[in-house]
Design an enzyme around this catalytic site. Sequence first.
Site, PDB file in Angstrom:
ATOM      1  N   HIS A   1     -10.262   2.636  -0.553  1.00  0.00           N
ATOM      2  CA  HIS A   1     -10.359   2.191   0.845  1.00  0.00           C
ATOM      3  C   HIS A   1     -11.126   0.878   0.849  1.00  0.00           C
ATOM      4  O   HIS A   1     -12.119   0.714   1.553  1.00  0.00           O
ATOM      5  CB  HIS A   1     -11.019   3.261   1.713  1.00  0.00           C
ATOM      6  CG  HIS A   1     -10.213   3.578   2.919  1.00  0.00           C
ATOM      7  ND1 HIS A   1     -10.747   3.892   4.133  1.00  0.00           N
ATOM      8  CD2 HIS A   1      -8.876   3.615   3.105  1.00  0.00           C
ATOM      9  CE1 HIS A   1      -9.784   4.119   5.012  1.00  0.00           C
ATOM     10  NE2 HIS A   1      -8.638   3.955   4.404  1.00  0.00           N
TER      11      HIS A   1
ATOM     12  N   ASP B   1      -5.847   7.842 -11.544  1.00  0.00           N
ATOM     13  CA  ASP B   1      -6.223   6.432 -11.729  1.00  0.00           C
ATOM     14  C   ASP B   1      -6.162   5.697 -10.404  1.00  0.00           C
ATOM     15  O   ASP B   1      -5.283   5.912  -9.590  1.00  0.00           O
ATOM     16  CB  ASP B   1      -5.316   5.750 -12.764  1.00  0.00           C
ATOM     17  CG  ASP B   1      -3.843   5.804 -12.378  1.00  0.00           C
ATOM     18  OD1 ASP B   1      -3.505   6.547 -11.432  1.00  0.00           O
ATOM     19  OD2 ASP B   1      -3.041   5.117 -13.023  1.00  0.00           O
TER      20      ASP B   1
ATOM     21  N   HIS C   1       0.830  -1.207   0.000  1.00  0.00           N
ATOM     22  CA  HIS C   1       0.000   0.000   0.000  1.00  0.00           C
ATOM     23  C   HIS C   1       0.867   1.262   0.000  1.00  0.00           C
ATOM     24  O   HIS C   1       0.557   2.229  -0.683  1.00  0.00           O
ATOM     25  CB  HIS C   1      -0.896  -0.048   1.239  1.00  0.00           C
ATOM     26  CG  HIS C   1      -1.919   1.033   1.297  1.00  0.00           C
ATOM     27  ND1 HIS C   1      -3.104   0.956   0.613  1.00  0.00           N
ATOM     28  CD2 HIS C   1      -1.933   2.220   1.947  1.00  0.00           C
ATOM     29  CE1 HIS C   1      -3.812   2.045   0.850  1.00  0.00           C
ATOM     30  NE2 HIS C   1      -3.127   2.837   1.649  1.00  0.00           N
TER      31      HIS C   1
END
Lengths: 222, 734
Positions: free
Chosen positions: B107, B502, B61
């Site tokens: 998320h 994006d 992440h």
Amino acid sequence: MRASVIVFPGSNCDRDMAVAFERAGADVTMVWHKDDHLPEGTDIVGVPGGFSFGDYLRCGAIAAKSPISRSIVAHAGRGGYVLGVCNGFQVLTETGLLPGALMRNANLKFICKPVDLTVETTQSAFTSGYRPGQRITVPVAHHDGNYQVDEATLALLEAEDRIALRYVDNPNGSTADIAGVLSANRRVLGMMPHPERAVDAAHGGTDGVAMFRALSEALVSA
Amino acid sequence: MKPANEAAAGDNAVTQEPEITEDLIAAHGIKPDEYANILRILNRAPNFTELGIFSAMWNEHCSYKSSKKWLRTLPTEGPQVICGPGENAGIVDIGDGQALVFKMESHNHPSYIEPYQGAATGVGGILRDVFTMGARPIAAMNSLSFGEVDHPKTRRLVHGVVEGIGGYGNCFGVPTIGGEVRFHSAYNGNCLVNAFAAGLIDADKIFYSAASGVGMPVVYLGAKTGRDGVGGATMASAEFDDTIEEKRPTVQVGDPFTEKRLMEATLELMATGAVISIQDMGAAGLTCSAVEMGDKGGLGIRLDLDNVPQREENMTPYEMMLSESQERMLMVLEPSKEAEARAVFEKWDLDFAIVGETLPEDRFVIMHQGACKADLPLRALSGEAPEYDRPWEETAPAEPLDDVPGIDPIDGLRALISSPNYAAKQWVYEQYDHMVMADTVRAPGLGAGVVRVHGTNKAIAFTSDVTPRYVKANPVEGGKQAVAEAYRNLTAVGATPLATTDNLNFGNPEKPEIMGQFVGAIKGIGEAVAALDMPIVSGNVSLYNETDGVGILPTPTIGAVGLIRDIDAELISGQVREGHVALLIGETKGHLGQSALLAEVFHREDGDAPQVDLVAEKRHGDFILANRALIKACTDLSDGGLALAAFEMAEAAGVGVHLEAHDTPTLFGEDQARYLVACNFDEAEALMVEAGKLGIPIETVGRFTGHAIRLGGSDAPLEDLAQIYRTSFEARAT
């Protein structure tokens, strides 16, 4: 017209309300909630929409205890004008300037859409620019707009012609389809729909213009 | 006086740091070769806090370790670009000294675990990215993908996610003006929540994250630090399995009221000249924000955790460094402005604490109760983060499409509009305040949302698009198509496309076929944004969207913005009126592979994605923009083809439509580079002349009239179909 628009930390329609007043020719001052007095010469106080203190508990309850709220009550007590929109309406009921309470919408959801209203009385500086019974379109955007009053108060509001606006197709469960109510002296109006979101052709409707214009005509500054 | 050994024992009892074992390393998502690299960098074993810091910085992440190599290939530059990827958000010039700051971010994992808070904090995070740069947010969107409606989890997720987005955005006071909602069984185990935000800024008042100056105070702003979200970024970098319920504590809790105050205070603070650099605390909170500011500024950072405002008692350094408590910022302060800066935060009743300073050397030092809890080379945490060139397999060409049986066109349309995928979504967007700030010119519903630039006659159009079925069948064409559809949605309202963000949602990148989807989609997106002159200025990658080994459809969400220089002259916002001609621009071949009709009516997802001719896309888009004045209403053709587009335009206006075509490929084919235009007869003639001069395909396909939807020889009352269209989402998906 000198308008004071109150800014609580979670207000988010304060600018929108100021713009609507300005378009009607008002001198607008933004007033921080920690101030303990209104600017000299305030004709009308605008209590805007938003989430004054997050409204995690009862909407408007904490705002009603802010220093500026005492000044708003005093202003109204002197016969001053007050317009409370959405969260501002909730704050006005919490200060006791208007009767009743705003509960969670009947469908338990936030609702944002244009709704049709009928103008129930033109006997106020807020509504004198409309025709009696006129149907207008003004957006709502709230989670807690379900107006509730006891039967005795409702009867009094009806008897005194203090119901300013009603929903044509009640979106939130409000008693007697009430969308806006006036104080006994007709100088304080609380309403859930947002007239400041209907003052510009780009908004897709201009039915709020007549309210701000009528106020501006009624409240010519000395 | 206490004997020294007793004091030492006491210290150990307080800290109780676990031993670094293989299991502990694995639980932090650190692979053996990555751990070997840590040992090499440190020349010793890390302690517990240090291991946590590495895991926070090196997870997928935060480090983009699987995707970086490919992201570098994307076009990110253009004369309109002020700031490309790498900062909190991208920035484009919108003229008159003004700029637009925007980004989209996922998320997904938290929203699946705890939908309300997961989605709410997704909105909060993206808003913070925008106002951290000094911009006031003016619009939000979100792209949502859920499992099939009959899956036992779907309804709860739909309710929770939509309420979470509304709960946060409505209170914060930003209009949510668009987005997407889709349902597909591939999302049964992993929903997607991609949140977009955009803000307005003066081009000469942009704030960046690079720290500068040695010995400058590092200041903590906003809400207090609690234990929520500890390990969230690491959680979001792994697949789900049956232990998912145990992951709930890794989801943060949002407080939009604090975020609103943090925004106002931050913008006020910036105006005082007190901010040297600033970074929001998002994933991996204090760790990531401090490292980023130091790394970009070529400085070290020392943090004294005793000064960090804390919400809970006895928090350990590990917890404080990895907490993802929301509504927090870190900044480097101009020391002479401390009193002014503090006064701003006191006004808004927010925490303001000096928690450290910048260092001249390359160190990241964490102090707690007089002891040094971490001492790491700062640059290595981001600069030496692992980067993988993962093996990938090109997606095999799709099998040719089997025969598609004929269908009565009204039955086909009815099936589409009764599917929650294509039914009206007002149940969703009426829960979002899409009008606050009183500049919303075009509300959510069909096509792009449009928000006026306050106090001007300019406006910005926003759209978010992707067709995951296409991307799965053909990642390159699917990637192109997502960009092309965004481009068309912008041009259809008269906006000149400017730039793109994006949000790339894929499965497990360690599987070569998934990596192949990723590589293909990036290739298609890159080609399309280059051809359509809408460079990528920001973005986010979300991998490991898998549960028990089953991945999502590849979903590279494209968020795009366009500029309307003058609402009166350029905005295409009119409605269809009785008697308008329906004109189709672009070539219709009747491509039914991977179409909405095939999926919804025949429950088939076969054939190839439609080919995207980027030259035609640009020409047709340019044609729309050049002829705005002749066009009353316009929509792009995408899922559901001509039939669905014509129905949607008619329904919005309350006027019927009569299309001449009756055959399935013409009505439901999903060929690209097409628009449906409504205008009166004279305008239609003029448009045909103009198109003729340029050789652009254009044809009259019917007329908006009456109170029925008539497709060739079949018809149905508009009112009946509108009823289905307006009620099916709520009836079936909620």
